[in-house]
Design a protein around this motif. Structure first.
Motif, PDB file in Angstrom:
ATOM      1  N   ARG A   1     111.347 104.243  84.858  1.00  0.00           N
ATOM      2  CA  ARG A   1     112.249 104.373  86.001  1.00  0.00           C
ATOM      3  C   ARG A   1     113.047 103.104  86.287  1.00  0.00           C
ATOM      4  NH1 ARG A   1     113.272 109.040  88.887  1.00  0.00           N
ATOM      5  NH2 ARG A   1     111.085 109.548  88.551  1.00  0.00           N
ATOM      6  N   ASN A   2     112.405 101.942  86.158  1.00  0.00           N
ATOM      7  CA  ASN A   2     113.097 100.688  86.480  1.00  0.00           C
ATOM      8  C   ASN A   2     113.417  99.869  85.228  1.00  0.00           C
ATOM      9  OD1 ASN A   2     110.486 100.099  85.904  1.00  0.00           O
ATOM     10  ND2 ASN A   2     110.137  98.707  87.619  1.00  0.00           N
ATOM     11  N   VAL A   3     113.526 100.556  84.085  1.00  0.00           N
ATOM     12  CA  VAL A   3     113.884  99.891  82.835  1.00  0.00           C
ATOM     13  C   VAL A   3     115.389  99.965  82.636  1.00  0.00           C
ATOM     14  CG1 VAL A   3     113.634  99.934  80.323  1.00  0.00           C
ATOM     15  CG2 VAL A   3     111.654 100.387  81.783  1.00  0.00           C
ATOM     16  N   LEU A   4     116.025  98.815  82.483  1.00  0.00           N
ATOM     17  CA  LEU A   4     117.468  98.783  82.282  1.00  0.00           C
ATOM     18  C   LEU A   4     117.828  99.264  80.886  1.00  0.00           C
ATOM     19  CD1 LEU A   4     118.327  95.350  83.934  1.00  0.00           C
ATOM     20  CD2 LEU A   4     118.509  97.635  84.943  1.00  0.00           C
ATOM     21  N   GLY A   5     118.958  99.947  80.780  1.00  0.00           N
ATOM     22  CA  GLY A   5     119.423 100.407  79.483  1.00  0.00           C
ATOM     23  C   GLY A   5     120.495 101.460  79.643  1.00  0.00           C
ATOM     24  N   SER A   6     121.299 101.626  78.608  1.00  0.00           N
ATOM     25  CA  SER A   6     122.344 102.644  78.642  1.00  0.00           C
ATOM     26  C   SER A   6     121.751 104.003  78.296  1.00  0.00           C
ATOM     27  CB  SER A   6     123.446 102.297  77.642  1.00  0.00           C
ATOM     28  OG  SER A   6     122.963 102.457  76.311  1.00  0.00           O
ATOM     29  N   LYS A   7     122.546 105.041  78.544  1.00  0.00           N
ATOM     30  CA  LYS A   7     122.129 106.389  78.178  1.00  0.00           C
ATOM     31  C   LYS A   7     121.845 106.473  76.681  1.00  0.00           C
ATOM     32  CE  LYS A   7     125.202 109.560  77.569  1.00  0.00           C
ATOM     33  NZ  LYS A   7     126.292 110.550  77.757  1.00  0.00           N
ATOM     34  N   ASP A   8     122.685 105.847  75.875  1.00  0.00           N
ATOM     35  CA  ASP A   8     122.483 105.873  74.436  1.00  0.00           C
ATOM     36  C   ASP A   8     121.215 105.136  74.017  1.00  0.00           C
ATOM     37  OD1 ASP A   8     124.731 107.382  74.099  1.00  0.00           O
ATOM     38  OD2 ASP A   8     125.927 105.809  73.134  1.00  0.00           O
ATOM     39  N   ASP A   9     120.865 104.066  74.727  1.00  0.00           N
ATOM     40  CA  ASP A   9     119.627 103.351  74.417  1.00  0.00           C
ATOM     41  C   ASP A   9     118.421 104.268  74.578  1.00  0.00           C
ATOM     42  OD1 ASP A   9     121.062 101.001  73.990  1.00  0.00           O
ATOM     43  OD2 ASP A   9     120.692 100.223  76.002  1.00  0.00           O
ATOM     44  N   PHE A  10     118.357 104.976  75.699  1.00  0.00           N
ATOM     45  CA  PHE A  10     117.219 105.861  75.954  1.00  0.00           C
ATOM     46  C   PHE A  10     117.198 107.022  74.964  1.00  0.00           C
ATOM     47  CE2 PHE A  10     117.605 103.881  80.224  1.00  0.00           C
ATOM     48  CZ  PHE A  10     116.321 103.351  80.297  1.00  0.00           C
ATOM     49  N   LEU A  11     118.372 107.530  74.637  1.00  0.00           N
ATOM     50  CA  LEU A  11     118.436 108.628  73.675  1.00  0.00           C
ATOM     51  C   LEU A  11     117.990 108.152  72.302  1.00  0.00           C
ATOM     52  CD1 LEU A  11     119.139 111.521  72.980  1.00  0.00           C
ATOM     53  CD2 LEU A  11     121.544 110.838  72.739  1.00  0.00           C
ATOM     54  N   TYR A  12     118.397 106.957  71.919  1.00  0.00           N
ATOM     55  CA  TYR A  12     117.963 106.414  70.625  1.00  0.00           C
ATOM     56  C   TYR A  12     116.449 106.295  70.550  1.00  0.00           C
ATOM     57  CZ  TYR A  12     116.859 103.006  67.020  1.00  0.00           C
ATOM     58  OH  TYR A  12     116.288 102.375  65.938  1.00  0.00           O
ATOM     59  N   VAL A  13     115.828 105.731  71.586  1.00  0.00           N
ATOM     60  CA  VAL A  13     114.369 105.577  71.582  1.00  0.00           C
ATOM     61  C   VAL A  13     113.698 106.936  71.419  1.00  0.00           C
ATOM     62  CG1 VAL A  13     112.367 104.870  72.938  1.00  0.00           C
ATOM     63  CG2 VAL A  13     114.418 103.450  72.922  1.00  0.00           C
ATOM     64  N   LEU A  14     114.199 107.943  72.123  1.00  0.00           N
ATOM     65  CA  LEU A  14     113.652 109.291  71.985  1.00  0.00           C
ATOM     66  C   LEU A  14     113.808 109.811  70.566  1.00  0.00           C
ATOM     67  CD1 LEU A  14     112.541 111.892  73.496  1.00  0.00           C
ATOM     68  CD2 LEU A  14     114.945 112.560  73.718  1.00  0.00           C
ATOM     69  N   LEU A  15     114.994 109.618  69.992  1.00  0.00           N
ATOM     70  CA  LEU A  15     115.276 110.201  68.678  1.00  0.00           C
ATOM     71  C   LEU A  15     114.609 109.456  67.530  1.00  0.00           C
ATOM     72  CD1 LEU A  15     119.007 111.293  69.022  1.00  0.00           C
ATOM     73  CD2 LEU A  15     116.934 112.661  69.281  1.00  0.00           C
ATOM     74  N   THR A  16     114.158 108.224  67.751  1.00  0.00           N
ATOM     75  CA  THR A  16     113.364 107.587  66.689  1.00  0.00           C
ATOM     76  C   THR A  16     112.134 108.431  66.383  1.00  0.00           C
ATOM     77  OG1 THR A  16     112.092 106.220  68.261  1.00  0.00           O
ATOM     78  CG2 THR A  16     114.078 105.229  67.279  1.00  0.00           C
ATOM     79  N   LEU A  17     111.568 109.067  67.402  1.00  0.00           N
ATOM     80  CA  LEU A  17     110.358 109.862  67.242  1.00  0.00           C
ATOM     81  C   LEU A  17     110.616 111.169  66.500  1.00  0.00           C
ATOM     82  CD1 LEU A  17     108.980 109.294  70.834  1.00  0.00           C
ATOM     83  CD2 LEU A  17     108.067 108.294  68.720  1.00  0.00           C
ATOM     84  N   LEU A  18     111.864 111.566  66.432  1.00  0.00           N
ATOM     85  CA  LEU A  18     112.251 112.752  65.663  1.00  0.00           C
ATOM     86  C   LEU A  18     112.702 112.379  64.270  1.00  0.00           C
ATOM     87  CD1 LEU A  18     113.121 115.732  65.277  1.00  0.00           C
ATOM     88  CD2 LEU A  18     115.288 115.141  66.425  1.00  0.00           C
ATOM     89  N   VAL A  19     113.676 111.496  64.182  1.00  0.00           N
ATOM     90  CA  VAL A  19     114.339 111.236  62.898  1.00  0.00           C
ATOM     91  C   VAL A  19     113.460 110.441  61.938  1.00  0.00           C
ATOM     92  CG1 VAL A  19     116.326 110.120  61.802  1.00  0.00           C
ATOM     93  CG2 VAL A  19     116.623 111.390  63.947  1.00  0.00           C
ATOM     94  N   VAL A  20     112.786 109.408  62.408  1.00  0.00           N
ATOM     95  CA  VAL A  20     112.016 108.552  61.505  1.00  0.00           C
ATOM     96  C   VAL A  20     110.890 109.324  60.820  1.00  0.00           C
ATOM     97  CG1 VAL A  20     110.612 106.470  61.310  1.00  0.00           C
ATOM     98  CG2 VAL A  20     112.652 106.467  62.768  1.00  0.00           C
ATOM     99  N   PRO A  21     110.047 110.096  61.549  1.00  0.00           N
ATOM    100  CA  PRO A  21     109.016 110.868  60.842  1.00  0.00           C
ATOM    101  C   PRO A  21     109.579 111.915  59.887  1.00  0.00           C
ATOM    102  CG  PRO A  21     108.467 110.656  63.164  1.00  0.00           C
ATOM    103  CD  PRO A  21     109.878 110.179  63.016  1.00  0.00           C
TER     104      PRO A  21
END
Length: 297
Positions: free
Chosen positions: A105-125
């Protein structure tokens, strides 16, 4: 599905799985059919965030990884496996989603940053499996994995998630092309967590942990950003040979009847007697953080 099925029967099920049963299809993939490779993929995804200076700076400032690298690594995995094993809308799943939202909730970052972190869990495996696993992922499995992380993103208020895996991979590749670069914070985070990776290796390989990790990542741009030595022909050949042997063994063994993960069960030196959900996550997380405007909604 019947977990006493053979590998061939399970593969047939995964090839013809209904799109509506995306959670069941993804669960079968992660906990049974491709369990070992999915675990490796999730583990490799964890490190990629350190190669993004903006994300690395935020993680370093939080100091959780430096102070408790083993707990942070294991808890991250537990959250993901709880969600997959129990379901996003189960009681345990909702508790884990609430934890994710509270932590970010209080972590700074852009929308793309958060989306990237989420998608690492999809794309990398998925990429790891396509290149290294004992069999290729089915079309239904890839669609199910994509649907799972889209639904998780929705519950975390991450908007504009890709409509399918191809879009997710394209976003992922573009983001890394424009963001991966060395940073002092990223390399310090890498140094803090390499011991976690070392602990997972057989004894003879532990002195070579950084080289093994570099070879598994197999991306010069990424390893440069993380301060790792680039993979060479010898290390690539050794990894390829080792995986070929493991895959040959896996193809000849029956499908496991016990899932790769059991919620709450013992499974590491960190939680030798098992764990309760209130033990998972950072030690100090405000229960009702005040939004500051640029963090995850």
């Amino acid at each position: 599905m019947n977990i006493n099925a053979t590998l061939a029967a399970s593969l047939q099920h995964q090839q013809t799985a209904s799109r509506d049963d995306w959670e069941g299809t993804f669960r079968q993939m992660v906990l049974f059919d491709l369990a070992a490779d999915m675990e490796l993929g999730f583990f490799l995804a964890y490190y990629r965030n350190f190669a993004i200076p903006g994300i690395a700076t935020t993680l370093h400032a939080n100091a959780e990884i430096q102070q408790r690298p083993m707990k942070r690594s294991y808890d991250t995995a537990i959250v993901i496996y709880e969600l997959i094993s129990c379901g996003l809308d189960s009681d345990r799943g909702r508790t884990m989603v609430e934890l994710l939202n509270r932590v970010h909730r209080n972590v700074l970052g852009s929308k793309d940053d958060f989306l990237y972190v989420l998608l690492t869990l999809l794309v990398v495996p998925i990429r790891w499996i396509q290149k290294n696993a004992w069999r290729q992922p089915t079309t239904a499995e890839i669609a199910a994995a994509s649907h799972f992380f889209t639904e998780l993103g929705t519950r975390m208020n991450i908007t504009d998630t890709p409509a399918n895996y191809t879009e997710a991979e394209n976003f992922f590749e573009h983001y890394e092309t424009t963001h991966v670069t060395p940073s002092a914070e990223g390399q310090l985070l890498m140094d803090s967590t390499v011991e976690v990776f070392k602990s997972r290796l057989p004894g003879p390989l532990r002195p070579l942990a950084r080289q093994v990790l570099s070879t598994m990542l197999d991306d010069d741009r990424l390893t440069d950003a993380l301060g790792l030595r680039r993979a060479n022909r010898v290390s690539r050949t050794a990894l390829k040979t080792g995986l070929a042997v493991l895959n040959a063994i896996r193809r000849r063994r029956p499908l496991k009847t016990k899932p790769h993960f059991t919620p709450g069960a013992a499974g590491s030196t960190l939680y030798p007697g098992g764990y309760s959900l209130d033990q998972i996550g950072p030690v100090n997380v405000p229960s009702s953080p005040v939004p500051s405007g640029n963090e995850l909604p």
